[in-house]
Design a protein around this motif. Structure first.
Motif, mmCIF file in Angstrom:
data_model
loop_
_atom_site.group_PDB
_atom_site.id
_atom_site.type_symbol
_atom_site.label_atom_id
_atom_site.label_comp_id
_atom_site.label_asym_id
_atom_site.label_seq_id
_atom_site.Cartn_x
_atom_site.Cartn_y
_atom_site.Cartn_z
ATOM 1 N N GLY A 181 6.442 5.125 7.149
ATOM 2 C CA GLY A 181 6.771 4.137 6.130
ATOM 3 C C GLY A 181 8.082 4.447 5.435
ATOM 4 O O GLY A 181 8.851 5.319 5.843
ATOM 5 N N GLU A 182 8.303 3.725 4.342
ATOM 6 C CA GLU A 182 9.524 3.881 3.547
ATOM 7 C C GLU A 182 9.253 4.865 2.416
ATOM 8 O O GLU A 182 8.249 4.762 1.712
ATOM 9 N N ILE A 183 10.146 5.826 2.221
ATOM 10 C CA ILE A 183 10.003 6.789 1.138
ATOM 11 C C ILE A 183 10.443 6.113 -0.157
ATOM 12 O O ILE A 183 11.569 5.656 -0.275
ATOM 13 N N ILE A 184 9.525 6.042 -1.111
ATOM 14 C CA ILE A 184 9.792 5.391 -2.392
ATOM 15 C C ILE A 184 10.285 6.395 -3.421
ATOM 16 O O ILE A 184 11.195 6.121 -4.191
ATOM 17 N N ALA A 185 9.670 7.584 -3.457
ATOM 18 C CA ALA A 185 10.035 8.594 -4.451
ATOM 19 C C ALA A 185 9.696 9.983 -3.948
ATOM 20 O O ALA A 185 8.754 10.157 -3.184
ATOM 21 N N VAL A 193 6.040 9.846 -2.236
ATOM 22 C CA VAL A 193 5.384 8.542 -2.234
ATOM 23 C C VAL A 193 5.957 7.727 -1.090
ATOM 24 O O VAL A 193 7.171 7.507 -1.000
ATOM 25 N N GLU A 194 5.063 7.286 -0.208
ATOM 26 C CA GLU A 194 5.445 6.521 0.993
ATOM 27 C C GLU A 194 4.840 5.123 0.910
ATOM 28 O O GLU A 194 3.636 4.978 0.646
ATOM 29 N N LYS A 233 0.851 -1.173 0.000
ATOM 30 C CA LYS A 233 0.000 0.000 0.000
ATOM 31 C C LYS A 233 0.891 1.228 0.000
ATOM 32 O O LYS A 233 1.954 1.245 0.622
ATOM 33 N N TYR A 234 0.433 2.239 -0.713
ATOM 34 C CA TYR A 234 1.211 3.464 -0.848
ATOM 35 C C TYR A 234 0.353 4.664 -0.478
ATOM 36 O O TYR A 234 -0.861 4.653 -0.660
#
Length: 60
Positions: free
Chosen positions: A30-34, A56-57, A4-5
């Motif tokens: 969460g983890e930062i994707i972009a 985007v997390e 999930k983002y």
């Protein structure tokens, strides 16, 4: 299991909001994707401006 983002919009002034951005990024769980900047041209061709960031997390 699907990932999930969450997409965050962070409005900023690149000169004044560095510490606000740092606090915001550190507050995410969460983890930062972009991090995607919205770049717009200004009256001066060589000085584009970033109005906001899309962050985007990835959340568990």
């Amino acid at each position: 299991m699907s990932a999930k983002y969450r997409v965050h919009r962070f409005s900023l002034n690149m000169i004044n909001d560095q510490s606000k951005l740092e606090q915001f990024l550190n507050s995410l769980e969460g983890e930062i994707i972009a991090i995607i900047p919205n770049v717009t041209p200004t009256a001066f061709i060589l000085t584009p401006r970033v109005d906001f960031l899309l962050i985007v997390e990835k959340i568990a």
